[in-house]
Scaffold this motif. Structure first.
Motif, short mmCIF file in Angstrom:
data_model
loop_
_atom_site.label_atom_id
_atom_site.label_comp_id
_atom_site.label_asym_id
_atom_site.label_seq_id
_atom_site.Cartn_x
_atom_site.Cartn_y
_atom_site.Cartn_z
N GLY A 7 0.82 -1.21 0.00
CA GLY A 7 0.00 0.00 0.00
C GLY A 7 0.85 1.26 0.00
O GLY A 7 0.34 2.35 0.15
N ASP A 8 2.16 1.11 -0.20
CA ASP A 8 3.07 2.26 -0.18
C ASP A 8 3.13 2.89 -1.56
O ASP A 8 3.60 2.26 -2.51
N ALA A 9 2.66 4.13 -1.68
CA ALA A 9 2.58 4.79 -2.99
C ALA A 9 3.94 4.93 -3.65
O ALA A 9 4.06 4.91 -4.88
N LEU A 10 4.98 5.08 -2.85
CA LEU A 10 6.32 5.26 -3.42
C LEU A 10 6.90 3.94 -3.92
O LEU A 10 7.66 3.91 -4.88
N LEU A 11 6.52 2.84 -3.28
CA LEU A 11 7.14 1.55 -3.61
C LEU A 11 6.30 0.66 -4.52
O LEU A 11 6.83 -0.20 -5.21
N ARG A 12 4.98 0.88 -4.53
CA ARG A 12 4.10 -0.05 -5.23
C ARG A 12 4.52 -0.23 -6.69
O ARG A 12 4.66 -1.34 -7.17
N GLY A 13 4.74 0.88 -7.39
CA GLY A 13 5.12 0.80 -8.80
C GLY A 13 6.46 0.09 -8.98
O GLY A 13 6.66 -0.66 -9.94
N GLN A 14 7.36 0.30 -8.03
CA GLN A 14 8.68 -0.33 -8.15
C GLN A 14 8.58 -1.84 -7.94
O GLN A 14 9.27 -2.62 -8.59
N SER A 62 2.75 6.90 1.82
CA SER A 62 3.95 6.08 1.75
C SER A 62 4.56 5.89 3.13
O SER A 62 5.23 6.80 3.66
N LEU A 69 10.57 9.59 -6.87
CA LEU A 69 10.41 10.08 -5.49
C LEU A 69 9.75 11.47 -5.44
O LEU A 69 8.69 11.64 -4.80
N VAL A 125 6.08 11.29 -6.99
CA VAL A 125 5.07 10.69 -6.11
C VAL A 125 4.70 11.71 -5.02
O VAL A 125 3.53 11.89 -4.70
N ARG A 137 0.53 9.34 -9.59
CA ARG A 137 0.16 7.99 -9.16
C ARG A 137 0.05 7.06 -10.38
O ARG A 137 -0.09 7.54 -11.51
N ILE A 179 6.92 4.29 -11.61
CA ILE A 179 5.71 4.74 -10.92
C ILE A 179 4.49 3.99 -11.49
O ILE A 179 3.54 3.69 -10.78
#
Lengths: 52, 466
Positions: A24-31, B11, B133, B136, B141, B169
């Motif tokens: 659920g982490d917006a910064l990590l999800r895509g990665q 995040s 970074l 985001v 999104r 992303i």
């Protein structure tokens, strides 16, 4: 390590990457999804048999 | 204006970095620095030699202050000499040559030469991460439609980083920079069925906005789903930023980045380019990836909070061609985390006013920064763009500013134009202490810039030819 083992490792990594990709982490999800897609690509490009 | 999601709520990882105390952040930096230097001690002849010069070993690094005091800085000239002696990457390369997965070169706009950077596979991921970074944080999104106006591909970090960042992303990216004219970009954007995010140089966002207005298109009406504009590379006046936000109906964000940082080293986050009270906002530095010092360029002593100094950068984890205490030549107003309201322990630099020490022109005894003239000129929304020239005539230094009016001023009478020109001239004098000759020219007579604008030419040396 022989090639069949590589397939097994990739499948295990795929399972773990799938778990990460539900983050659920917006910064990590895509990665994490990117990582899973890379593993998917490796699994697919190694397929030499039509059997599932 | 759309309210942005709180990046720290979205995040947990970012929230952890934001929640560090200053001692915790500096302990993390020191740990990463020691690991970085231990690796480079083994793999990079250039940095091993610099450690030796400092009388240090990686294990012997006891504090960030000790490292800053003893480890020598490197400059662009040092890197160019290293590359010449050990082509193509120099002895500073920290990986085996066959592990280089991507080659980046600096733009060459300084005229001194281009630095060459070898990136490992890990570095390429980090390159993407250090673009993802700030974006985001700026609200981008997965699935958002993003338009990247910076020319993609080629040799520069700015050509590769955005693509990697938008990909990781999961945004739907249209890389329109370079290949399409401004009108063609607008035509494409209008066909996309919604655009959520634009990344552009300051200069190009200005060009794009001006072109839209010139076609009678109000950006906020044509692109009602836009929730983020992200600029980099050049300073701007706050009046301009306010007008941009008004025209687009969304928040303007800014990042500070470079080839040496392997992407962005800091950004305005979700806070925008305005600070509390309507003054300039802050670019908060991603200090857990890049160790930044802000120093007096003459003494190399730390700059006090609130003062302008030179940014010195150290990559804490880059493998391929890391920079360690690299003098960037970038001039920024430093704001200590203690003075930067916002709740994190991240140090900051002022948004919108980053310049170059080597761009400074000495004119009639005054230090004149192109960014100061930019601020004076672009505070006038009647102006489309300008070009400046310093030259020698009859033994005297002369300065000419040629400006072109915006499309919406096409019907402005001569008296009105004269008033604008006089106002620009006064504003330039106010910001630089130098009177300059300001004249009108046609838009076609001005050079176009897809990325960083180079508006000034210093031709004084030509005036001394015998």
């Amino acid at each position: 390590m022989g090639e069949p083992d590589d397939d097994a490792v990739l499948r295990a990594m795929r399972t773990e990457a799938e778990r990460l990709a539900t983050s659920g982490d917006a910064l990590l999800r895509g990665q994490y999804e990117y990582l899973r897609a890379r593993i998917d690509a490796l699994i697919e490009l190694r397929r030499v048999s039509g059997a599932d | 204006m759309t309210k942005l999601a709180d990046p720290f709520a979205d995040s947990p990882l970012l929230a952890r970095f934001a929640g560090l105390s200053r001692p915790e952040l500096e302990a993390l930096q020191l740990s990463k620095l020691r690991r970085q230097m231990a690796r480079l001690e083994r793999t990079s002849a250039y940095y091993a030699e610099r450690l030796r010069q400092a009388g240090l070993t990686a294990e012997g690094i006891t504090s960030l202050a000790q490292f800053a005091e003893r480890f020598p800085t490197s400059s662009k000239a040092d890197f160019l000499a290293d590359q010449q002696a050990h082509p193509p990457f120099g002895a500073r390369l920290g990986i085996a040559r066959e592990q280089v997965a991507l080659v980046n070169m600096t733009g060459g706009t300084s005229g001194q030469g281009q630095e060459t950077y070898g990136r490992s596979q890990r570095d390429v991921h980090q390159l993407g991460y250090l673009h993802a970074l700030p974006w985001v944080m700026a609200g981008l999104r997965p699935g958002d439609v993003a338009v990247n106006c910076v020319p993609a591909g080629g040799m520069t970090t700015g050509g590769w980083g955005p693509g990697e960042g938008l990909r990781i992303i999961g945004a739907t990216a249209f890389h329109v920079g370079g290949g399409l004219s401004t009108d063609a970009k607008i035509d494409l954007m209008l066909k996309l069925g919604g655009v959520n995010f634009i990344y552009a140089s300051t200069n190009y966002l200005h060009t794009l906005t001006e072109a839209l207005l010139g076609r009678g298109i109000t950006p906020r009406e044509a692109f009602p789903d836009m929730h983020g504009l992200f600029i980099a590379a050049e300073g701007y006046p706050l009046e301009w930023a306010g007008k941009i936000e008004e025209h687009w109906g969304c928040r303007l964000q800014e990042g500070y980045g470079s080839t040496q940082c392997n992407g962005f080293g800091g950004s305005t986050g979700s806070a925008g380019v305005f600070g509390e009270g309507g003054g300039r906002g802050l670019i908060r530095l991603f200090e857990w990836e890049t160790l930044f010092e802000v120093v007096d360029p003459d003494t190399l002593q730390p700059t006090a909070s609130g003062e302008v100094g030179e940014l010195v950068a150290t990559n804490l984890s880059v493998e391929g061609s890391p920079v360690i205490r690299f003098r960037t030549g970038d001039a920024a107003r430093y704001v200590s985390w203690k003075d930067a309201a916002g709740g994190t322990c991240w140090n900051a630099i002022e948004a919108g006013s980053i310049g170059r020490f080597d761009d400074m022109m000495k004119i009639r005894g005054n230090n004149v920064w192109p960014t100061a003239v930019d601020a004076a000129v672009f505070a006038h929304d009647q102006v489309f763009d300008y070009a400046g020239r310093v030259y020698t005539e009859g033994g005297k230094t002369e300065i000419e500013v040629r400006l072109a009016f915006a499309d919406h001023c096409a019907d402005m009478p001569d008296e009105g134009r004269a008033e604008v020109i006089a106002s620009v001239r006064e504003a330039i004098k106010g910001r630089t202490n130098v009177w300059m000759q300001v004249v009108e020219c046609r838009r076609a007579d001005l050079p176009e810039f897809a990325y960083k604008a180079r508006r000034w030419k210093d031709e004084r040396q030509q005036g001394y030819r015998l």
